[in-house]
Write an enzyme that holds these catalytic residues in place. Structure first.
Site, PDB file in Angstrom:
ATOM      1  N   ILE A 168      45.863  33.147  23.662  1.00 36.91           N
ATOM      2  CA  ILE A 168      47.050  33.530  23.481  1.00 36.91           C
ATOM      3  C   ILE A 168      46.670  34.962  24.715  1.00 36.91           C
ATOM      4  O   ILE A 168      46.294  35.662  24.573  1.00 36.91           O
ATOM      5  CB  ILE A 168      47.424  34.477  22.053  1.00 36.91           C
ATOM      6  N   CYS A 199      52.042  39.631  30.393  1.00 36.11           N
ATOM      7  CA  CYS A 199      51.582  40.672  30.576  1.00 36.11           C
ATOM      8  C   CYS A 199      52.435  42.056  29.872  1.00 36.11           C
ATOM      9  O   CYS A 199      53.571  42.345  30.122  1.00 36.11           O
ATOM     10  CB  CYS A 199      51.246  41.254  32.133  1.00 36.11           C
TER      11      CYS A 199
HETATM   12  C1  LIG Z   1      40.723  43.630  31.406  1.00 34.19           C
HETATM   13  C2  LIG Z   1      41.999  42.420  31.382  1.00 34.19           C
HETATM   14  C3  LIG Z   1      42.819  42.446  32.344  1.00 34.19           C
HETATM   15  C4  LIG Z   1      44.200  41.450  31.579  1.00 34.19           C
HETATM   16  N1  LIG Z   1      44.813  40.613  32.938  1.00 34.19           N
HETATM   17  C5  LIG Z   1      45.653  39.705  33.130  1.00 34.19           C
HETATM   18  C6  LIG Z   1      46.543  39.751  33.579  1.00 34.19           C
HETATM   19  O1  LIG Z   1      46.142  39.875  34.920  1.00 34.19           O
HETATM   20  N2  LIG Z   1      46.736  38.160  33.385  1.00 34.19           N
HETATM   21  C7  LIG Z   1      47.415  37.073  32.084  1.00 34.19           C
HETATM   22  O2  LIG Z   1      47.769  36.335  32.037  1.00 34.19           O
HETATM   23  N3  LIG Z   1      46.477  37.894  31.550  1.00 34.19           N
HETATM   24  C8  LIG Z   1      44.841  39.101  31.388  1.00 34.19           C
HETATM   25  N4  LIG Z   1      44.731  39.595  30.513  1.00 34.19           N
HETATM   26  C9  LIG Z   1      44.859  38.818  29.000  1.00 34.19           C
HETATM   27  C10 LIG Z   1      43.419  38.293  29.311  1.00 34.19           C
HETATM   28  O3  LIG Z   1      43.426  36.701  29.875  1.00 34.19           O
HETATM   29  C11 LIG Z   1      43.308  37.001  27.668  1.00 34.19           C
HETATM   30  O4  LIG Z   1      44.854  36.490  27.572  1.00 34.19           O
HETATM   31  C12 LIG Z   1      43.239  37.835  26.462  1.00 34.19           C
HETATM   32  O5  LIG Z   1      42.160  39.410  26.587  1.00 34.19           O
HETATM   33  C13 LIG Z   1      42.347  37.202  25.101  1.00 34.19           C
HETATM   34  O6  LIG Z   1      41.174  36.724  25.943  1.00 34.19           O
HETATM   35  P1  LIG Z   1      40.020  37.753  24.911  1.00 34.19           P
HETATM   36  O7  LIG Z   1      39.985  38.197  23.927  1.00 34.19           O
HETATM   37  O8  LIG Z   1      39.116  36.198  25.955  1.00 34.19           O
HETATM   38  O9  LIG Z   1      39.448  38.465  26.170  1.00 34.19           O
HETATM   39  C14 LIG Z   1      43.732  40.360  30.703  1.00 34.19           C
HETATM   40  C15 LIG Z   1      42.387  41.091  29.663  1.00 34.19           C
HETATM   41  C16 LIG Z   1      42.307  41.695  30.384  1.00 34.19           C
HETATM   42  C17 LIG Z   1      40.920  42.280  29.131  1.00 34.19           C
END
Ligand SMILES: Cc1cc2nc3c(=O)[nH]c(=O)nc-3n(C[C@H](O)[C@H](O)[C@H](O)COP(=O)(O)O)c2cc1C
Ligand SMILES: Cc1cc2nc3c(=O)[nH]c(=O)nc-3n(C[C@H](O)[C@H](O)[C@H](O)COP(=O)(O)OP(=O)(O)OC[C@H]3O[C@@H](n4cnc5c(N)ncnc54)[C@H](O)[C@@H]3O)c2cc1C
Ligand code: FES
Lengths: 307, 254
Positions: A190, A129
């Site tokens: 990722i 994170c």
């Molecule tokens: C608003 C938001 C909050 C997120 N919170 C977490 C989290 O609490 N823990 C985590 O491992 N990843 C978190 N992520 C990352 C996502 O799980 C993911 O790895 C990342 O957004 C890439 O995927 P995507 O492009 O489909 O969103 C968060 C992403 C977003 C957009």
């Protein structure tokens, strides 16, 4: 009809699509659109040992083909998650990944131990994170750090352990290998890439945290590359994510080496994206005579060094 | 219907009611039947990752009304569409105004593009209500007649004095004491209105804005600090709001 079922570390998912941590809360809001059993699994919002209030707003900034977030792990803490959210989630007919983050190795271990006593299906170790000073990313960006934290948590974790990797590293293959060597049952990748936007009128960053994590279509090629590189270094399954927005992206991510997928940001553009991606994937498998999803995993045919 | 959903809605009418401010009616019978005053919609902008939150200005005859100002790329793109085009809309969202069952004297205070979110509520509490609407100048005055038609006694204020009272809306709040205040507009205005209502001992509801992603309460992106049960915590504008009791809001010092 093609088989959509996949196995991750001994856990069977009805299909390879998992809601990504942080985009989906604990599922309640999206259950208004479709039964959550539509999804193969749900990765819950990142939880910590104690409740966290998160970062001051603004926490969201749009970017070309994506977004930055700096939510900062706002969550009710592991005990309230188990009391208030898990029982409901358990009834939804989907697999549950508990995504955990800690300030110290001891906190990670304590949470892994507590959650091992519940009926979550998998534990996803968030050592990536970028939005909190101590949210694990300090463990996730060096091989020694990854090996240390994963091997310690491994001793307390009685559930299949998925280690979620940060893309903010020089050599993802090395990091993936370190996680596997230390006892990870699967990898997910990722997490977001650290980014920044500035308001040119006020000369202030848009995010109150100054920087945030980039997600969405903008990161998709980076994610495909990293999954592909990690695939060549490890035997354990990889849950691929980062910008997956349509069924074609899903197929591409599988070809790169993913055994299952997570989707996050696309849900904000289209809450019905999971339904559409699964329909497209099913049709693609049928039309191409592919019997099952694992038949696609890692099937990219890369060019050799000589070309 | 579900509590909220995504639907493709045809634009029935569109008009530029002030420079850069558009008034759009879309056909959406289910949304129109379900919508409550103060709720909002998330409108998809082709090519953009994030939907744009826009308040439901009114709902009638199976249609929703949106009044929005072009601020950047997303709203500029929405302004290009016209009657016959369709918008992909997620609605109705959020917790709107809590309207008193009946009677009482309401005071609506709107600043600029904060005026439209109040109209739907004003149409339900119109008779005997007062609406104080503030704008930068005469060019920007919108919805004055709509509030009058809703039965409100309307006062317009402009910062440059080109129409109505010369000054900020907060300069024309005083009058017969209201039973409830409803306000939407820039933060300094909201703070001033909240302070005024507090002093008068009148309940006050404010509609806030914050940058959003999901619009549903899932991503925790649209945080605002609230005081609830004696402790401060981050609530979320899209789910706990956009309308809040003024006494709950913890204003940030900046
Ligand atoms: C608003 C938001 C909050 C997120 N919170 C977490 C989290 O609490 N823990 C985590 O491992 N990843 C978190 N992520 C990352 C996502 O799980 C993911 O790895 C990342 O957004 C890439 O995927 P995507 O492009 O489909 O969103 C968060 C992403 C977003 C957009
Ligand atoms: C609950 C709510 C109701 C709203 N109702 C109305 C309305 O009825 N009429 C109207 O004209 N405007 C309204 N707004 C403001 C409107 O959402 C923004 O002006 C719009 O999102 C700007 O988008 P853009 O692409 O033109 O600007 P850009 O600055 O290019 O947008 C970039 C990003 O920032 C976000 N953003 C920028 N300004 C704001 C803002 N003030 N609030 C929230 N997000 C913002 C955008 O959504 C986008 O994600 C409302 C906002 C909220 C939160
Ligand atoms: S925008 Fe996602 S919680 Fe409000």
């Amino acid at each position: 009809m093609a088989e959509l079922r996949v196995q991750i570390a001994g856990v069977t998912l009805e299909n390879p699509l998992i809601a990504a941590s942080g985009a989906f809360g604990f599922g309640r809001e999206y259950s208004e659109f479709y039964p959550l059993s539509t999804l193969g699994g749900i990765s819950c919002k990142g939880i910590t040992l104690k409740e966290r209030s998160g970062n001051p707003p603004p926490r969201i900034a749009e970017t070309p083909s994506g977004m930055l977030n700096s939510v900062g792990l706002q969550n009710p803490g592991v005990e309230r998650f188990i009391r208030e959210d898990l029982p409901w989630l358990r009834e939804q007919g989907t697999r549950i990944l508990a995504n955990i983050a800690g300030n110290t190795p001891e906190e990670y271990c304590e949470m892994a131990e507590i959650l091992s006593g519940t009926d979550v299906d998998l534990i996803e170790l968030n050592i990536s994170c970028p939005n909190v000073k101590q949210g694990g990313v300090q463990f996730g960006t060096s091989c020694a750090g990854v090996e240390g934290i994963v091997s310690q948590v491994r001793r307390f974790c009685k559930k299949p352990l998925v280690v979620k990797l940060s893309p903010n590293v020089a050599d993802i293959g090395e990091i993936a290998a370190a996680a596997e060597a230390a006892g990870a049952d699967a990898l997910s990748m990722i997490n977001t890439l650290t980014g920044m936007r500035i308001d040119i009128r006020t000369r202030r960053p848009i995010l109150h945290n100054n920087t945030g994590g980039l997600s969405g279509p903008a990161v998709f090629p980076v994610a495909v590359r990293m999954v592909w590189q990690a695939r060549q270094r490890v035997k354990i399954p990889i849950i691929g994510m980062g910008g997956v927005s349509c069924w074609q992206d899903a197929v591409e991510m599988l070809l790169a080496g993913a055994s299952a997928l997570q989707i996050g940001t696309v849900l904000f553009t289209d809450p019905y994206a999971p339904v559409k991606i699964l329909d497209g994937l099913r049709r693609y498998l049928d039309e191409n005579g592919i019997a099952a999803v694992p038949d696609l995993t890692g099937q990219v045919r890369p060019y050799g060094k000589e070309g | 219907m579900k509590r909220y959903d995504v639907q493709s809605c045809r634009i029935a009418a569109k008009r530029e009611i002030a420079p850069g401010i558009f008034d759009v009616w879309v056909e959406a019978p289910e949304f129109a039947a379900a919508a409550q005053p103060g709720q909002f919609a998330q409108i998809l902008v082709p090519g953009k990752t994030l939907r744009r939150p826009i308040s439901i200005c009114d709902a009638a005859d199976g249609m929703l009304r949106f009044v929005f100002q072009v601020r950047g790329g997303g709203t500029a793109r929405l302004a290009k569409d016209s009657a016959g085009d369709a918008w992909d809309i997620l609605a109705p969202l959020g917790h709107g105004f809590s309207l008193p069952a009946r009677g009482g004297r309401a005071l609506f205070v709107g600043g600029g593009i904060g005026v439209p979110p109040l109209l739907f509520a004003a149409r339900q509490l119109g008779a005997g209500a007062r609406a104080v609407l503030g704008f930068r100048s005469r060019d920007g005055v919108i919805l004055e007649e709509d509030f009058a038609r809703a039965g409100c006694e309307v006062a317009v204020a402009t910062e440059d004095g080109s129409a109505g009272y010369h000054g900020l809306v907060t300069g024309c709040l005083d009058g017969p004491d209201p039973d409830a205040v409803f306000a939407c507009g820039p933060t300094p205005m909201l703070r001033a209105v909240a302070a005024w209502a507090e002093e008068k001992g009148v309940p006050c509801q404010l509609s806030l804005e914050e940058r959003m992603a999901c619009g549903l309460g899932a991503c925790l992106g649209c945080a605002c600090k609230l005081r609830r049960d004696g402790r401060e915590e981050y609530g979320h504008v899209c789910k706990d709001g956009p309308v809040f009791d003024a006494r709950e809001i913890v204003w940030e010092v900046e």
